[in-house]
Design a protein around this motif. Structure first.
Motif, short mmCIF file in Angstrom:
data_model
loop_
_atom_site.label_atom_id
_atom_site.label_comp_id
_atom_site.label_asym_id
_atom_site.label_seq_id
_atom_site.Cartn_x
_atom_site.Cartn_y
_atom_site.Cartn_z
N LEU A 161 -3.98 12.50 -0.44
CA LEU A 161 -3.92 11.11 -0.01
C LEU A 161 -5.21 10.69 0.69
N GLY A 162 -5.72 11.56 1.55
CA GLY A 162 -6.98 11.25 2.22
C GLY A 162 -8.14 11.13 1.25
N ASP A 163 -8.13 11.96 0.22
CA ASP A 163 -9.19 11.90 -0.78
C ASP A 163 -9.13 10.58 -1.56
N VAL A 164 -7.93 10.10 -1.85
CA VAL A 164 -7.79 8.81 -2.52
C VAL A 164 -8.27 7.69 -1.61
N ALA A 165 -7.98 7.80 -0.33
CA ALA A 165 -8.39 6.76 0.62
C ALA A 165 -9.90 6.60 0.68
N LEU A 166 -10.64 7.67 0.44
CA LEU A 166 -12.11 7.59 0.46
C LEU A 166 -12.64 6.68 -0.65
N SER A 167 -11.84 6.45 -1.67
CA SER A 167 -12.28 5.60 -2.78
C SER A 167 -11.73 4.19 -2.67
N CYS A 168 -10.91 3.91 -1.66
CA CYS A 168 -10.29 2.60 -1.52
C CYS A 168 -11.16 1.67 -0.68
N GLU A 169 -11.25 0.43 -1.13
CA GLU A 169 -11.94 -0.62 -0.38
C GLU A 169 -10.98 -1.72 0.06
N ALA A 170 -10.00 -2.03 -0.77
CA ALA A 170 -9.09 -3.13 -0.50
C ALA A 170 -8.10 -2.75 0.61
N PRO A 171 -7.89 -3.61 1.61
CA PRO A 171 -6.95 -3.30 2.70
C PRO A 171 -5.53 -3.06 2.20
N GLU A 172 -5.10 -3.81 1.15
CA GLU A 172 -3.73 -3.64 0.69
C GLU A 172 -3.53 -2.26 0.05
N ARG A 173 -4.60 -1.68 -0.50
CA ARG A 173 -4.47 -0.34 -1.07
C ARG A 173 -4.43 0.71 0.03
N ILE A 174 -5.19 0.49 1.09
CA ILE A 174 -5.09 1.39 2.23
C ILE A 174 -3.70 1.31 2.84
N ALA A 175 -3.14 0.11 2.88
CA ALA A 175 -1.78 -0.05 3.42
C ALA A 175 -0.77 0.71 2.56
N THR A 176 -0.99 0.75 1.26
CA THR A 176 -0.11 1.52 0.38
C THR A 176 -0.16 3.00 0.71
#
Length: 468
Positions: A398-413
């Motif tokens: 999950l942390g590795d996926v978060a490193l590729s996220c920019e959109a706040p709604e995706r981080i919220a997911t």
């Protein structure tokens, strides 16, 4: 029609008979060609090569007979070994992985090589004649054809050696997971950001949606929906986007898809709703129905969820009490994380699709990023939360996926997924294992709560990575 042709091509790719049949036909044509050349040019060309010796009729016949008998025996053994490997893989990794092994080109070519060599030997040996067999005719030995037969035998031996190495390497669990993960990443690269037609901005073009397709549609507006119903039972394997767009444009329709690839449909269910209903004639209905290829099982032709489900199935089986193999589950989590990290960097398409003129034609139902996360990590959470090793790796992924996220709604997911996983682990684990997983979950949640979450995750790479 295109959808059905693509489905047939996929079936041929996964069949054990198609490639061997093509190779057998090739061997038949090769034998006829070699014998024809021999009958017209003779064997005088062999005199220029002192290391080649012309075979006599009895020797050539004995050689090719031995080759033919040996090849059909090896082909039978090869088929038996392949079936045993397929049954083993299906039982260990899941029945839905059977098509992955059926489509293995190495096994198909191996079986085809032995059958082709057998057929070649059979066709050539029947043309060999000894002197005196027929009154008034001299003996005939197709020297070039016999030489080609020897070359085919050497090739068959090389293929047999390859096959002995190939089978155990293909059923190795890491190889199985890698093939699924590679195809998942390739499908993500091919499918996004474009899915069907040209995407529209949903917020700016919401007024283009007809009243008949709105949640607050009146009964009169709903009456203007024209249903296109399925005539078969099964899973939607493929949707021909071009046919949908062309038909909608030709008849000035707006279509709303009720299903997506991978969904099960039955006879009489509504595949598509068209507006306005009066523009939906019989020809348009037939064209729209042919855009859907329906079969008895799900495939990965357009169904990303199917590939995710395969990884989830392998991981769930590995974490079952009867197997208890968290490291296999970790490999599945790694590939799921890689796929979702790649997906997180992409713009997912709008559900509104337009033609080349910018006119709304299709209202689709693609999955959101949250849907893909739930399909992968959400489905595995109940299994990984009961194991310390898999649980820590789950949070690392999950942390590795978060490193590729920019959109706040995706981080919220991802935050929601981490919280839900923490709650599951808190109830499923105990003692030191529970403390270790909850500590890692809290660290991840604290990092994701900060604006500079990427820096915090990278600085915390000692716990996010290196846990394999």
């Amino acid at each position: 029609m295109k959808a059905h042709l693509l489905r047939i091509a996929d079936r041929l790719r996964e069949s054990y008979w198609f490639v061997p049949t093509i190779m057998a036909i090739g061997a038949l044509l090769l034998a006829l060609t070699m014998v024809y050349i021999d009958s017209h040019s003779g064997s005088h060309w062999m005199d220029r090569f002192p290391w080649l010796y012309a075979a006599r009729p009895e020797g050539a016949r004995s050689l090719l007979s031995s080759v033919g008998g040996a090849m059909i025996g090896v082909a039978g053994t090869t088929f038996s070994v392949t079936m045993a490997a397929v049954v083993y893989a299906s039982g260990q990794y899941g029945p839905r992985l059977l098509s992955n092994f059926m489509s293995d080109r190495g096994n198909q070519v191996t079986l085809g090589t032995f059958i082709a060599t057998f057929i070649y030997s059979l066709m050539v040996v029947r043309t060999i004649r000894s002197p005196g067999e027929t009154v008034g005719e001299v003996g005939f030995v197709p020297q070039l054809a016999v030489l080609v037969g020897v070359i085919l035998v050497l090739c068959s031996i090389a293929v047999l050696i390859f096959f002995i190495h190939h089978v155990p390497s293909r059923i190795h669990i890491n190889s199985v997971i890698e093939r699924i993960g590679d195809r998942l990443l390739a499908e993500i690269d091919n499918r996004f950001p474009v899915f069907v037609g040209r995407p529209l901005d949903e917020s700016a073009d919401d007024d283009r949606i007809p009243d008949a397709f709105r949640l607050d549609a009146s009964p009169a507006a709903i009456e203007r929906r024209g249903p296109v119903r399925a005539k078969d039972n099964g899973y939607i394997q493929l949707i021909d986007e071009e046919t949908l767009l062309d038909t909608a444009r030709a008849n000035d329709l707006i279509l709303r898809l009720q299903y997506q690839p991978g969904d099960f449909t039955h006879r009489g269910s509504v595949l598509v709703e068209a507006w306005p209903a009066e523009a939906l004639d019989e020809d348009a209905t037939a064209a729209l129905r042919t855009a859907f290829a329906i079969g008895s099982r799900r495939t990965a032709l357009q169904d990303l969820r199917f590939l995710i489900d395969e990884l989830v199935e392998i991981a769930a089986r590995a974490l079952s009490p009867g197997v208890n193999d968290p490291f296999t589950a970790n490999s599945c989590l790694d590939w799921l994380g890689a796929a979702l990290a790649d997906l997180a960097r992409r713009d997912l398409p709008s559900r509104l699709r337009a033609d080349e003129d910018g006119v709304l034609r299709i209202i689709a139902h693609p999955m959101t990023f949250a849907g893909f996360v739930e399909r992968g990590f959400g489905a595995l959470a109940q299994y990984a939360s009961a194991d310390k090793i898999a649980g820590q790796h789950f949070l690392a992924a999950l942390g590795d996926v978060a490193l590729s996220c920019e959109a706040p709604e995706r981080i919220a997911t991802l935050v929601l997924q981490a919280k839900q996983f923490r709650d599951l682990a808190e109830r499923a684990l105990s003692g030191a294992s529970r403390e270790a997983v909850l500590t890692r979950a809290d660290e991840l949640l604290r990092a994701l709560a900060e604006p500079d979450y990427k820096r915090r995750l990278r600085d915390g790479n000692a716990w996010l990575g290196g846990t394999a």
